[in-house]
Design a protein around this motif. Structure first.
Motif, short mmCIF file in Angstrom:
data_model
loop_
_atom_site.label_atom_id
_atom_site.label_comp_id
_atom_site.label_asym_id
_atom_site.label_seq_id
_atom_site.Cartn_x
_atom_site.Cartn_y
_atom_site.Cartn_z
N GLU A 1 0.83 -1.19 0.00
CA GLU A 1 0.00 0.00 0.00
C GLU A 1 0.87 1.25 0.00
OE1 GLU A 1 -3.18 2.27 2.84
OE2 GLU A 1 -3.24 0.08 2.83
N ASN A 2 1.93 1.24 0.79
CA ASN A 2 2.83 2.38 0.87
C ASN A 2 3.49 2.64 -0.49
OD1 ASN A 2 4.08 4.52 2.24
ND2 ASN A 2 5.92 3.27 2.56
N ARG A 3 3.87 1.57 -1.18
CA ARG A 3 4.51 1.70 -2.49
C ARG A 3 3.56 2.38 -3.47
NH1 ARG A 3 5.82 -3.74 -5.05
NH2 ARG A 3 6.20 -4.12 -2.87
N TYR A 4 2.30 1.94 -3.51
CA TYR A 4 1.33 2.54 -4.43
C TYR A 4 1.03 3.99 -4.06
CZ TYR A 4 0.67 -2.03 -6.48
OH TYR A 4 0.88 -3.22 -7.12
N ARG A 5 0.95 4.27 -2.78
CA ARG A 5 0.71 5.65 -2.34
C ARG A 5 1.84 6.56 -2.81
NH1 ARG A 5 -2.78 7.90 0.49
NH2 ARG A 5 -3.58 6.02 1.44
N ASN A 6 3.09 6.09 -2.72
CA ASN A 6 4.23 6.88 -3.18
C ASN A 6 4.15 7.13 -4.68
OD1 ASN A 6 5.48 7.25 -0.72
ND2 ASN A 6 6.64 5.34 -0.87
N ILE A 7 3.75 6.13 -5.43
CA ILE A 7 3.60 6.29 -6.88
C ILE A 7 2.54 7.35 -7.18
CG2 ILE A 7 2.80 5.18 -9.01
CD1 ILE A 7 4.12 2.57 -7.89
N VAL A 8 1.40 7.24 -6.54
CA VAL A 8 0.28 8.15 -6.78
C VAL A 8 0.66 9.58 -6.38
CG1 VAL A 8 -2.04 8.74 -5.98
CG2 VAL A 8 -1.51 6.40 -6.67
N SER A 11 3.19 11.28 -8.81
CA SER A 11 2.78 11.34 -10.20
C SER A 11 2.72 12.78 -10.69
CB SER A 11 1.39 10.69 -10.36
OG SER A 11 0.92 10.88 -11.67
N VAL A 12 3.11 12.98 -11.95
CA VAL A 12 2.98 14.31 -12.55
C VAL A 12 1.56 14.50 -13.10
CG1 VAL A 12 5.42 14.56 -13.09
CG2 VAL A 12 3.88 13.54 -14.78
N GLU A 13 0.75 13.48 -13.01
CA GLU A 13 -0.65 13.52 -13.44
C GLU A 13 -1.53 13.76 -12.21
OE1 GLU A 13 0.51 12.79 -17.18
OE2 GLU A 13 -1.60 12.97 -16.69
N GLY A 14 -2.64 14.45 -12.44
CA GLY A 14 -3.62 14.57 -11.39
C GLY A 14 -4.44 13.29 -11.33
N ILE A 15 -4.67 12.78 -10.14
CA ILE A 15 -5.46 11.57 -9.96
C ILE A 15 -6.67 11.92 -9.10
CG2 ILE A 15 -5.49 9.19 -9.09
CD1 ILE A 15 -2.44 9.14 -9.62
N TRP A 16 -7.84 11.54 -9.59
CA TRP A 16 -9.09 11.93 -8.95
C TRP A 16 -9.98 10.69 -8.90
CZ3 TRP A 16 -11.35 17.20 -10.85
CH2 TRP A 16 -12.28 17.70 -9.93
N ILE A 17 -10.47 10.34 -7.71
CA ILE A 17 -11.34 9.17 -7.56
C ILE A 17 -12.69 9.61 -6.99
CG2 ILE A 17 -11.62 6.88 -6.49
CD1 ILE A 17 -8.56 6.70 -6.31
N PHE A 18 -13.76 9.10 -7.61
CA PHE A 18 -15.13 9.43 -7.21
C PHE A 18 -15.86 8.17 -6.78
CE2 PHE A 18 -13.72 12.12 -10.65
CZ PHE A 18 -13.91 13.38 -10.13
N ASN A 19 -16.81 8.34 -5.86
CA ASN A 19 -17.65 7.21 -5.50
C ASN A 19 -18.82 7.10 -6.47
OD1 ASN A 19 -19.55 9.14 -4.70
ND2 ASN A 19 -19.13 8.90 -2.51
N ALA A 20 -19.74 6.18 -6.23
CA ALA A 20 -20.87 5.95 -7.14
C ALA A 20 -21.78 7.18 -7.26
CB ALA A 20 -21.67 4.74 -6.68
N ALA A 21 -21.79 8.04 -6.25
CA ALA A 21 -22.61 9.25 -6.29
C ALA A 21 -21.86 10.43 -6.91
CB ALA A 21 -23.06 9.61 -4.87
N SER A 22 -20.66 10.17 -7.43
CA SER A 22 -19.80 11.18 -8.06
C SER A 22 -19.20 12.19 -7.08
CB SER A 22 -20.53 11.92 -9.19
OG SER A 22 -20.86 11.02 -10.20
N GLU A 23 -19.12 11.79 -5.82
CA GLU A 23 -18.46 12.64 -4.83
C GLU A 23 -16.98 12.29 -4.81
OE1 GLU A 23 -21.68 13.10 -1.30
OE2 GLU A 23 -20.89 11.09 -1.67
N THR A 24 -16.16 13.31 -4.65
CA THR A 24 -14.72 13.10 -4.58
C THR A 24 -14.37 12.35 -3.30
OG1 THR A 24 -14.33 15.16 -5.78
CG2 THR A 24 -12.48 14.27 -4.50
N ILE A 25 -13.69 11.21 -3.45
CA ILE A 25 -13.24 10.47 -2.27
C ILE A 25 -11.71 10.52 -2.15
CG2 ILE A 25 -15.26 8.98 -2.09
CD1 ILE A 25 -13.62 6.75 -3.42
N TYR A 26 -11.04 10.92 -3.26
CA TYR A 26 -9.58 11.04 -3.21
C TYR A 26 -9.09 11.90 -4.36
CZ TYR A 26 -4.64 10.14 -3.45
OH TYR A 26 -3.28 10.32 -3.50
N VAL A 27 -8.15 12.77 -4.07
CA VAL A 27 -7.36 13.47 -5.09
C VAL A 27 -5.92 13.48 -4.61
CG1 VAL A 27 -9.16 14.98 -6.03
CG2 VAL A 27 -7.80 15.77 -4.12
N ASN A 28 -4.99 13.30 -5.54
CA ASN A 28 -3.60 13.42 -5.13
C ASN A 28 -3.22 14.90 -5.08
OD1 ASN A 28 -3.32 13.98 -7.89
ND2 ASN A 28 -1.58 12.61 -8.20
#
Length: 182
Positions: A1-8, A11-28
């Motif tokens: 988990e720590n390894r993936y967190r470091n990658i995310v 990252s030079v890319e923005g990463i954005w994760i939404f739940n089923a209701a389209s609410e933001t649950i994570y952004v790097n």
């Protein structure tokens, strides 16, 4: 988990994760930085909170595609915290639980704002040059490899040839022969 967190997080890319209701649950950090926010300011907010009115419909269409399992790459414009536009290229993928039920989506966002500005400036410059070329009182021809590739109306008037007659011809037809100088 720590390894993936470091990658995310690196990252030079923005990463954005939404739940089923389209609410933001994570952004790097990069995604938040691109929009001028801190990650915690974006958590719980809907993606369309960061778009102008015209693009809100695009999000609804893209969300429907994610729910159907359609992954896409597309471009859109977001609004930064300061109100300025952020042009992005988005690579989006739907997320599904073990039962196959839609659980949200993840997107990789690349800032294309500078590229879009450069493209717009290039198009505007090209339009200005074309306007000058077309309306010039001076005969102008573009010659490549000794062939006429482009001619404005004034050059056609001066030579007595139509544009179609000039294009592809040797540029030598534009120069008078020695006999004409006598």
């Amino acid at each position: 988990e720590n390894r993936y967190r470091n990658i995310v997080e690196t990252s030079v890319e923005g990463i954005w994760i939404f739940n089923a209701a389209s609410e933001t649950i994570y952004v790097n950090e990069k995604m938040a930085e691109m929009l001028g926010y801190k990650p915690e300011e974006m958590i719980g907010r809907f993606i369309w909170d960061f778009a102008d009115e015209e693009d809100k419909d695009i999000f609804q269409i893209k969300l429907a595609n994610r729910k159907q399992g359609i992954d896409e790459v597309y471009e859109l414009e977001l609004i930064r915290k300061d109100g300025s536009p952020l042009c992005v290229s988005v690579s989006a993928k739907g997320l599904f639980d073990e039962a196959g039920k839609f659980a949200g989506s993840v997107g990789m966002f690349t800032d294309t704002t500078e590229r879009k500005r450069a493209e717009k400036a290039l198009l505007e410059s090209k339009a200005r040059i074309e306007s000058i070329f077309r309306s010039s009182p001076i005969g102008i021809g573009v010659v490549v490899d000794r062939r006429i590739k482009e001619a404005n109306e004034r050059l056609c008037e001066m030579t007595g040839y139509s544009r179609e007659e000039l294009l592809g011809k040797s540029a030598l037809i534009l120069y008078p022969t020695a006999e004409e100088y006598e």
